[in-house]
Write a protein that holds these residues in place. Structure first.
Motif, PDB file in Angstrom:
ATOM      1  N   PHE A 207      22.050  10.296   9.003  1.00  0.00           N
ATOM      2  CA  PHE A 207      20.613  10.457   9.211  1.00  0.00           C
ATOM      3  C   PHE A 207      19.848  10.108   7.938  1.00  0.00           C
ATOM      4  N   ALA A 208      20.306  10.642   6.799  1.00  0.00           N
ATOM      5  CA  ALA A 208      19.614  10.404   5.535  1.00  0.00           C
ATOM      6  C   ALA A 208      19.625   8.921   5.174  1.00  0.00           C
ATOM      7  N   ALA A 209      20.758   8.254   5.395  1.00  0.00           N
ATOM      8  CA  ALA A 209      20.842   6.829   5.069  1.00  0.00           C
ATOM      9  C   ALA A 209      19.888   6.010   5.933  1.00  0.00           C
ATOM     10  N   ARG A 210      19.843   6.327   7.223  1.00  0.00           N
ATOM     11  CA  ARG A 210      18.950   5.565   8.101  1.00  0.00           C
ATOM     12  C   ARG A 210      17.489   5.853   7.764  1.00  0.00           C
ATOM     13  N   LEU A 211      17.179   7.127   7.494  1.00  0.00           N
ATOM     14  CA  LEU A 211      15.806   7.470   7.136  1.00  0.00           C
ATOM     15  C   LEU A 211      15.392   6.764   5.849  1.00  0.00           C
ATOM     16  N   ALA A 212      16.275   6.715   4.875  1.00  0.00           N
ATOM     17  CA  ALA A 212      15.952   6.029   3.621  1.00  0.00           C
ATOM     18  C   ALA A 212      15.676   4.546   3.860  1.00  0.00           C
ATOM     19  N   GLY A 213      16.476   3.938   4.728  1.00  0.00           N
ATOM     20  CA  GLY A 213      16.242   2.529   5.040  1.00  0.00           C
ATOM     21  C   GLY A 213      14.902   2.297   5.710  1.00  0.00           C
ATOM     22  N   ARG A 214      14.568   3.163   6.665  1.00  0.00           N
ATOM     23  CA  ARG A 214      13.270   3.026   7.340  1.00  0.00           C
ATOM     24  C   ARG A 214      12.120   3.271   6.365  1.00  0.00           C
ATOM     25  N   TRP A 215      12.294   4.228   5.475  1.00  0.00           N
ATOM     26  CA  TRP A 215      11.233   4.512   4.509  1.00  0.00           C
ATOM     27  C   TRP A 215      11.017   3.340   3.553  1.00  0.00           C
ATOM     28  N   LEU A 216      12.080   2.671   3.155  1.00  0.00           N
ATOM     29  CA  LEU A 216      11.915   1.478   2.312  1.00  0.00           C
ATOM     30  C   LEU A 216      11.106   0.426   3.052  1.00  0.00           C
ATOM     31  N   GLN A 217      11.371   0.259   4.349  1.00  0.00           N
ATOM     32  CA  GLN A 217      10.599  -0.694   5.149  1.00  0.00           C
ATOM     33  C   GLN A 217       9.140  -0.269   5.267  1.00  0.00           C
ATOM     34  N   LEU A 218       8.905   1.033   5.473  1.00  0.00           N
ATOM     35  CA  LEU A 218       7.541   1.538   5.573  1.00  0.00           C
ATOM     36  C   LEU A 218       6.795   1.371   4.248  1.00  0.00           C
ATOM     37  N   ALA A 219       7.475   1.664   3.146  1.00  0.00           N
ATOM     38  CA  ALA A 219       6.834   1.521   1.836  1.00  0.00           C
ATOM     39  C   ALA A 219       6.475   0.066   1.564  1.00  0.00           C
ATOM     40  N   ALA A 220       7.399  -0.837   1.886  1.00  0.00           N
ATOM     41  CA  ALA A 220       7.100  -2.263   1.697  1.00  0.00           C
ATOM     42  C   ALA A 220       5.963  -2.705   2.609  1.00  0.00           C
ATOM     43  N   GLY A 221       5.987  -2.252   3.859  1.00  0.00           N
ATOM     44  CA  GLY A 221       4.937  -2.625   4.806  1.00  0.00           C
ATOM     45  C   GLY A 221       3.578  -2.084   4.430  1.00  0.00           C
ATOM     46  N   SER A 222       3.561  -0.939   3.710  1.00  0.00           N
ATOM     47  CA  SER A 222       2.276  -0.334   3.345  1.00  0.00           C
ATOM     48  C   SER A 222       1.481  -1.200   2.387  1.00  0.00           C
ATOM     49  N   LEU A 223       2.151  -2.128   1.697  1.00  0.00           N
ATOM     50  CA  LEU A 223       1.448  -2.996   0.759  1.00  0.00           C
ATOM     51  C   LEU A 223       0.433  -3.890   1.475  1.00  0.00           C
ATOM     52  N   ARG A 224       0.638  -4.107   2.770  1.00  0.00           N
ATOM     53  CA  ARG A 224      -0.315  -4.937   3.536  1.00  0.00           C
ATOM     54  C   ARG A 224      -1.606  -4.183   3.823  1.00  0.00           C
ATOM     55  N   TYR A 225      -1.598  -2.886   3.624  1.00  0.00           N
ATOM     56  CA  TYR A 225      -2.761  -2.067   3.980  1.00  0.00           C
ATOM     57  C   TYR A 225      -3.402  -1.482   2.722  1.00  0.00           C
ATOM     58  N   ARG A 226      -3.795  -2.402   1.838  1.00  0.00           N
ATOM     59  CA  ARG A 226      -4.461  -2.035   0.596  1.00  0.00           C
ATOM     60  C   ARG A 226      -5.772  -2.820   0.491  1.00  0.00           C
ATOM     61  N   GLY A 227      -6.619  -2.393  -0.408  1.00  0.00           N
ATOM     62  CA  GLY A 227      -7.864  -3.113  -0.627  1.00  0.00           C
ATOM     63  C   GLY A 227      -8.736  -3.129   0.605  1.00  0.00           C
ATOM     64  N   ASP A 228      -9.154  -4.326   1.016  1.00  0.00           N
ATOM     65  CA  ASP A 228     -10.046  -4.460   2.175  1.00  0.00           C
ATOM     66  C   ASP A 228      -9.378  -4.047   3.481  1.00  0.00           C
ATOM     67  N   ARG A 229      -8.038  -4.017   3.499  1.00  0.00           N
ATOM     68  CA  ARG A 229      -7.312  -3.662   4.719  1.00  0.00           C
ATOM     69  C   ARG A 229      -6.858  -2.203   4.720  1.00  0.00           C
ATOM     70  N   ALA A 230      -7.296  -1.443   3.753  1.00  0.00           N
ATOM     71  CA  ALA A 230      -6.877  -0.033   3.677  1.00  0.00           C
ATOM     72  C   ALA A 230      -7.402   0.742   4.877  1.00  0.00           C
ATOM     73  N   PRO A 231      -6.569   1.594   5.472  1.00  0.00           N
ATOM     74  CA  PRO A 231      -7.022   2.365   6.632  1.00  0.00           C
ATOM     75  C   PRO A 231      -7.967   3.494   6.231  1.00  0.00           C
ATOM     76  N   ASP A 232      -8.861   3.839   7.142  1.00  0.00           N
ATOM     77  CA  ASP A 232      -9.719   5.008   6.942  1.00  0.00           C
ATOM     78  C   ASP A 232      -8.986   6.298   7.307  1.00  0.00           C
ATOM     79  N   ALA A 233      -7.979   6.176   8.155  1.00  0.00           N
ATOM     80  CA  ALA A 233      -7.199   7.351   8.566  1.00  0.00           C
ATOM     81  C   ALA A 233      -5.807   6.908   8.981  1.00  0.00           C
ATOM     82  N   LEU A 234      -4.839   7.805   8.820  1.00  0.00           N
ATOM     83  CA  LEU A 234      -3.463   7.593   9.279  1.00  0.00           C
ATOM     84  C   LEU A 234      -3.152   8.590  10.380  1.00  0.00           C
ATOM     85  N   LEU A 235      -2.410   8.120  11.378  1.00  0.00           N
ATOM     86  CA  LEU A 235      -1.863   9.000  12.399  1.00  0.00           C
ATOM     87  C   LEU A 235      -0.345   8.959  12.277  1.00  0.00           C
TER      88      LEU A 235
END
Length: 370
Positions: free
Chosen positions: A58-86
């Motif tokens: 579980f921990a290994a899979r979660l870590a892998g998904r979190w790395l993907q989420l962290a990398a993907g979050s770079l697309r949502y910065r600056g003008d593309r930053a969200p006003d809210a997260l769900l």
């Protein structure tokens, strides 16, 4: 239009609650999704708690998904930053990462379940386990600005300072359940046996042995019916033992998405839950909302939250009472007019519980916090 980012490792097909919220908010928010499903069911997560040697996977899979989420979050910065997260359902860990990646953004956590309460309901016990999961619950709740609960009963389990950030939003059903149901029930053969469907994970909350005992009683009493039981899980084997030799019952391992909605809509009656566990008394399960959206007559346990949300749109039997459930189903089999009237009331209530109506208070809360 304000921007909302759906974030986490939630699974839209296994747990459609996030889909309901996002569909409802999409008319007033620009919705994007950064979602990497973890792929573990609730039952698998509880099994890991009972068998700690599985936690490494579980921990290994979660870590892998979190790395993907962290990398993907770079697309949502600056003008593309969200006003809210769900952060979607079962986001106890994900909300901690969301807060780390978006420290100044409004974060809403869809906290349908308490980890400690779910483990207890699934019969995973132990004082140390309870303390660890309670700490996880508290950490997750502290990381969010808005806590989305599904019933008043669940909201009352929050501490006072948490309750001030809470909002109750019923679970609801995805839009496709409404679309697939259109026109199906009007063409049903009135002389056909009563058709009954249940779908779920066969957990103690759902009370599936009670449902099985009720179907057994219908069979023994000669009531004309057919039933489809969809899913498997903790109590499935016990249900099969109860229903041995009951030819009216068809077992289906599982169905996803549109296939599940289509199958449910082809039945007269959709069963909710019949469990008498503390957790079972506090919820209005997703299958009740989905059954109503599919145009079925719904029968479920008679509990305060279900009475409050559903009123006379469904029929009830006391939790844990197989004889009472069988009596309700036998009456619906004998009285097609009563069944049709229940379906009409159910469809009317389902329309009132569409996603865009359910999220109005959430929409307002997110805007005020932003």
């Amino acid at each position: 239009m304000r921007r909302l980012l759906a974030f986490g490792t939630f699974d839209l097909d296994r747990h459609p609650r996030a889909r309901v919220l996002l569909e409802g908010l999409s008319s007033t928010w620009q919705v994007a999704s950064l979602n990497r499903p973890l792929g573990f069911s609730t039952a698998e997560r509880v099994r890991m708690l009972e068998q700690p040697w599985r936690l490494g996977g579980f921990a290994a899979r979660l870590a892998g998904r979190w790395l993907q989420l962290a990398a993907g979050s770079l697309r949502y910065r600056g003008d593309r930053a969200p006003d809210a997260l769900l952060v979607g359902y079962m986001g106890h860990f994900d909300v901690l990462l969301a807060r780390l990646l978006f420290p100044r953004t409004v974060i809403a956590l869809d906290h349908l379940i308490f980890a400690a309460g779910t483990a207890r309901d699934r019969r995973a016990s132990g004082r140390v386990l309870h303390l660890v999961l309670s700490a996880l619950d508290r950490a997750a709740l502290a990381a969010a600005d808005v806590l989305i609960m599904d019933t008043d009963e669940h909201a009352r389990q929050l501490r006072p300072r948490e309750r001030r950030r809470a909002l109750v939003v019923p679970v609801g059903a995805p839009a496709r359940w409404y679309r697939l149901a259109q026109g199906r029930h009007g063409s049903r053969d009135a002389d056909a046996p009563l058709s009954i469907v249940f779908f779920g994970l066969f957990t103690p909350l759902q009370g599936t042995p009670v449902i099985a005992a009720a179907l057994r009683r219908l069979h023994d009493d000669g009531v004309a019916f057919r039933a489809t039981l969809i899913g498997t899980g903790q109590d499935a084997e016990r249900c099969r033992e109860i229903l041995e030799g009951v030819d009216e019952v068809t077992w289906v391992p599982w169905l996803e998405g549109a296939d599940l909605a289509e199958t449910v809509a082809d039945h007269d009656v959709c069963l909710g839950i019949m469990g008498s566990t503390p957790k079972g008394l506090d919820v209005v399960p997703n299958k009740v909302y989905q059954g109503l959206a599919a145009g079925c007559a719904v029968v479920t346990s008679d509990t305060p939250p279900q009475r409050r949300v559903l009123g006379d749109a469904v029929d009830y039997a006391p939790p844990g009472d197989a004889a009472a459930l069988a009596a309700v189903l036998a009456r619906l089999s004998r009285e097609p007019a009563a069944r049709r009237a229940l379906q009409v009331r159910g469809r009317a209530r389902a329309d009132e519980l569409r996603g865009d109506r359910l999220v109005q208070d959430l929409d307002d809360r997110l805007r005020r916090r932003g």
